[in-house]
Design a protein around this motif. Structure first.
Motif, short mmCIF file in Angstrom:
data_model
loop_
_atom_site.label_atom_id
_atom_site.label_comp_id
_atom_site.label_asym_id
_atom_site.label_seq_id
_atom_site.Cartn_x
_atom_site.Cartn_y
_atom_site.Cartn_z
N PHE A 291 -61.56 -56.38 83.04
CA PHE A 291 -61.99 -57.78 82.93
C PHE A 291 -63.39 -57.73 82.34
N ARG A 292 -63.50 -58.19 81.07
CA ARG A 292 -64.77 -58.10 80.35
C ARG A 292 -65.64 -59.30 80.74
N THR A 293 -66.55 -59.09 81.69
CA THR A 293 -67.29 -60.24 82.23
C THR A 293 -68.32 -60.81 81.25
N VAL A 327 -62.87 -55.03 87.52
CA VAL A 327 -63.89 -55.89 86.90
C VAL A 327 -64.99 -54.98 86.36
N ARG A 328 -65.33 -55.19 85.12
CA ARG A 328 -66.40 -54.38 84.55
C ARG A 328 -67.73 -55.11 84.69
N ALA A 329 -68.75 -54.41 85.14
CA ALA A 329 -70.09 -55.01 85.19
C ALA A 329 -70.49 -55.36 83.76
N ASP A 335 -72.51 -54.96 70.15
CA ASP A 335 -71.60 -56.00 69.65
C ASP A 335 -71.50 -57.20 70.59
N LYS A 336 -72.04 -57.08 71.83
CA LYS A 336 -71.92 -58.19 72.77
C LYS A 336 -73.29 -58.51 73.37
N PRO A 337 -74.24 -58.98 72.58
CA PRO A 337 -75.59 -59.20 73.12
C PRO A 337 -75.63 -60.39 74.07
N VAL A 416 -65.56 -44.23 80.64
CA VAL A 416 -65.92 -43.07 79.82
C VAL A 416 -65.85 -43.53 78.38
N GLU A 417 -67.03 -43.75 77.81
CA GLU A 417 -67.11 -44.27 76.44
C GLU A 417 -68.05 -43.42 75.60
N VAL A 418 -68.76 -42.54 76.27
CA VAL A 418 -69.76 -41.70 75.60
C VAL A 418 -69.26 -40.26 75.73
N ILE A 437 -61.16 -44.96 80.43
CA ILE A 437 -61.67 -44.50 79.13
C ILE A 437 -61.66 -45.66 78.14
N GLY A 438 -62.84 -45.98 77.62
CA GLY A 438 -62.98 -47.03 76.60
C GLY A 438 -62.91 -46.35 75.24
N THR A 439 -61.70 -46.30 74.70
CA THR A 439 -61.53 -45.52 73.46
C THR A 439 -62.21 -46.17 72.25
N ASN A 440 -62.51 -47.48 72.34
CA ASN A 440 -63.18 -48.11 71.19
C ASN A 440 -64.56 -47.49 71.00
N ASP A 441 -65.32 -47.49 72.09
CA ASP A 441 -66.66 -46.91 71.99
C ASP A 441 -66.60 -45.39 71.93
N LEU A 442 -65.67 -44.80 72.68
CA LEU A 442 -65.60 -43.33 72.65
C LEU A 442 -65.35 -42.85 71.21
N ASP A 450 -69.88 -46.87 63.19
CA ASP A 450 -70.02 -48.21 63.78
C ASP A 450 -68.65 -48.90 63.83
N ARG A 451 -68.23 -49.29 65.04
CA ARG A 451 -66.88 -49.83 65.20
C ARG A 451 -66.71 -51.19 64.54
N LEU A 452 -67.81 -51.83 64.14
CA LEU A 452 -67.69 -53.16 63.53
C LEU A 452 -67.80 -53.11 62.01
N ILE A 487 -56.84 -45.98 80.71
CA ILE A 487 -57.32 -46.17 79.34
C ILE A 487 -57.41 -47.68 79.15
N CYS A 488 -58.55 -48.15 78.65
CA CYS A 488 -58.65 -49.60 78.45
C CYS A 488 -59.14 -49.96 77.06
N GLY A 489 -59.23 -48.99 76.15
CA GLY A 489 -59.58 -49.32 74.76
C GLY A 489 -58.33 -49.71 74.00
N GLU A 490 -58.52 -50.12 72.75
CA GLU A 490 -57.39 -50.56 71.92
C GLU A 490 -56.34 -49.47 71.75
C1 PEP Z 1 -64.02 -49.71 74.77
O1 PEP Z 1 -65.14 -49.44 74.33
O2 PEP Z 1 -62.99 -49.08 74.48
C2 PEP Z 1 -63.85 -50.85 75.70
C3 PEP Z 1 -62.70 -51.07 76.29
O3 PEP Z 1 -64.92 -51.68 75.87
P1 PEP Z 1 -65.35 -52.78 74.78
O4 PEP Z 1 -64.30 -52.80 73.71
O5 PEP Z 1 -65.49 -54.06 75.50
O6 PEP Z 1 -66.66 -52.20 74.32
#
Ligand code: PEP
Ligand code: MG
Length: 565
Positions: A291-293, A327-329, A335-337, A416-418, A437-442, A450-452, A487-490
């Motif tokens: 849950f992306r607060t 719930v994620r702090a 990308d989310k300032p 785990v994103e780093v 594991i946040g695979t987007n940032d990982l 840069d993911r964007l 795993i919670c990344g895309e």
């Molecule tokens: C991720 O980094 O994979 C992740 C799930 O977090 P967010 O996409 O919100 O940065």
């Protein structure tokens, strides 16, 4: 045609796993820049015209939002606000006082606004395309010409564009648009998010897409991110056969996620607001894995109160009685300032004071959030888990878990994103109750891309063996210590990759609810033994492309077996 032209391929980021074949149709070129000559009208008359055009544009965009519904409605509402922005209107009026035409003043004011957003980069930078669209619509209104938009021929087509404005993506005629290819836009652009939600076959960030010409045949394969231009007859027949076999594939009923041998793999939802709870449940989410607060507070300029947050979390927990809800702090930064957490400008915000680092710098905000979650958890029966974003050290893990326990939360883990966190997963999991594991940032941090950014989107590929090796480290540590690894990344939303991730030790998968059905179906086709074999194949590849190809090749015999059964 296919015999006289040269086949070639383009690569981008595929959204979902669909396949589309058809003739290209490009988005029409934008309106030409309005001339900068003096207006024949008085400034006051031009002000009335400009205000009328901006109001009509906002109303039109809102109407499109109403028709589209879903998250498109929110995106278009935000766009309508851009047309009504009072600062923009003031800027237009200042320009009109110098004798410009309404067309020119509106155009220039939007350019200025766009430059401002682009210079902010990240999430804000990605909104620049939205502004261009609003500007074009307002200028078209003033000129009395139709706003350039998605073409509407009498035959199905593959739409090719630089990037699509939300207003266009939201109302795409899905009976005619076979697929979508954009040259710009990363996997988190609005085009990608809406395409995923509407199950539009899409490849985004495919550089070279703008060289495609109207009428050229393309095969768009979202599962691989590859666009084959002017395919050979054999390529075309193979793609058509795949489409036909997918259409006749049995539908896996909504139910708990599991491999073919019965191994349970809970399928959870990624959510950013409480609006989508009912849809997630209907699509079979077994709980919430992320849950992306921060999305609740993107527009706030001050930290939300405990009571305000508690109300959101209570609604969330009430929707999943007895179920796991993670719930994620607040993950503020890059990308989310969030203005109340990210107060210092940074040269390189993705490597800056973001995630848990920003929260530690404002500990009272973190304490309030954890208190609100604990209060909501105490008032409901959901299994409330909390996790910290962007953790990179054991010490940060201890800090977060300690604080969560002090404030009454029983289950506290880390994302785990780093890469550092993945490499030390055994020590981090000794302190944390679970890892997600946040695979987007990982992927972004492993490949230093840069993911964007569309120009480096080909690096943003979680199939890369380096990323998978890191996932494997975490999976191994989780298994050794008996701790869950989600795993919670895309990546979890990519059905074939989802199987590989389970083979690497993931114990649950969390994704955008629209992806649940495809992932559920793919998991049900393979056993744990096969998942482990696919993981080994992917790990021994040299590149993301090779990893994907090796796993798809190994998985294909099973498809045939399944079909003949
Ligand atoms: C991720 O980094 O994979 C992740 C799930 O977090 P967010 O996409 O919100 O940065
Ligand atoms: Mg992240």
């Amino acid at each position: 045609m296919t015999t006289t032209t040269t086949p070639m391929t383009l690569r981008g980021v595929g959204i979902g796993r669909g396949l589309g074949i058809g003739p290209v149709l490009r988005m029409p070129d934008p309106l030409p820049e309005p001339a900068d000559g003096p207006s024949a009208l008085a400034a006051d008359a031009e002000k009335v015209r400009a205000a009328g055009a901006l109001a009509a544009t906002a109303a039109d965009i809102r109407l499109r939002g109403e028709k589209a519904g879903g998250s498109a409605k929110d995106v278009l509402e935000a766009q309508a606000f851009m047309a009504e922005d009072p600062t923009l209107k003031d800027d237009v009026n200042v320009r009109l006082d110098t004798g410009k035409t309404a067309e020119r003043a509106v155009f220039e004011a939007f350019v200025q606004f766009r430059d401002l957003l682009t210079s902010m980069g990240g999430y804000m930078g990605e909104r620049a395309t939205d502004l261009d669209d609003v500007s074009q619509r307002a200028v078209a209104h003033l000129q009395g010409v139709p706003a350039p938009g998605v073409p509407d021929p009498d035959h199905p087509f593959v739409l090719v564009a630089r990037d699509l404005a939300p207003a266009d993506t939201a109302l795409l005629n899905l009976d005619k648009v076979l697929a979508l290819i954009t040259s710009d836009g990363g996997p988190t652009s609005h085009t990608a998010i809406l395409a995923r939600e509407k199950s539009i076959v899409a490849v985004v960030g495919a550089s070279g897409a703008l060289s495609l010409e109207d009428g050229e045949t393309v095969i768009v394969d979202a599962s691989t991110g590859v666009v084959t231009v002017n395919p050979t007859d054999a390529e075309r027949s193979a793609a058509e056969a795949t489409l036909a076999s997918r259409a006749s594939a049995p539908v896996v009923p909504v139910g708990p996620g599991a491999l073919a041998d019965g191994t349970a793999v809970p399928l959870l939802a990624n959510l950013g607001s409480v609006d989508k709870l009912a849809a997630a449940i209907e699509l079979g989410a077994e709980g919430v894995g992320l849950f992306r607060t921060e999305f609740l507070f993107l527009d706030s300029d001050k930290a939300p109160s405990v009571a305000e947050q508690q109300a959101h979390y209570t609604t969330l927990f009430e929707a999943f009685p007895g179920k796991k809800v993670v719930v994620r702090a607040l993950d503020a930064g890059a990308d989310k300032p969030l203005s109340f957490l990210n107060d210092e400008p940074e040269e390189n915000p993705a490597l800056g004071l973001r995630g848990l680092r920003a929260l530690r710098a404002h500990e009272s905000i973190l304490r309030d959030q954890l208190t609100a979650i604990a209060n909501a958890a105490a008032a409901t029966t959901a299994e409330a888990w909390v996790m910290a974003p962007m953790v990179s050290t054991v010490e940060e893990t201890r800090y977060f878990v300690g604080l969560a326990r002090e404030l009454g939360l029983k289950t506290a883990g880390v994302m785990v994103e780093v890469p550092a966190a993945a490499l030390l997963a055994d020590r981090i999991l000794a302190d944390a109750d679970f890892a997600s594991i946040g695979t987007n940032d990982l992927t972004q941090y492993t490949l230093a891309a840069d993911r964007l950014l569309g120009s480096v989107s080909s690096f943003q590929d979680p199939w890369h063996p380096a990323v998978l090796r890191l996932v494997g480290e975490v999976g191994r540590a989780g298994a050794a210590l008996g701790k869950p690894v989600g795993i919670c990344g895309e990546a979890a939303a990519d059905p074939m990759l989802a199987v590989v991730l389970v083979g690497l030790g993931a114990t649950s998968l969390s994704m955008s609810p629209a992806a649940l059905a495809d992932v559920r179906a793919e998991l049900s086709r393979f056993t744990r033994k096969q998942a482990t074999q696919f993981a080994e194949l992917a790990l021994s590849a040299n590149s993301a492309v090779e990893a994907r190809a090796a796993v798809f090749a190994a998985a294909t015999p099973s498809t045939n077996t399944q079909k003949s059964e």
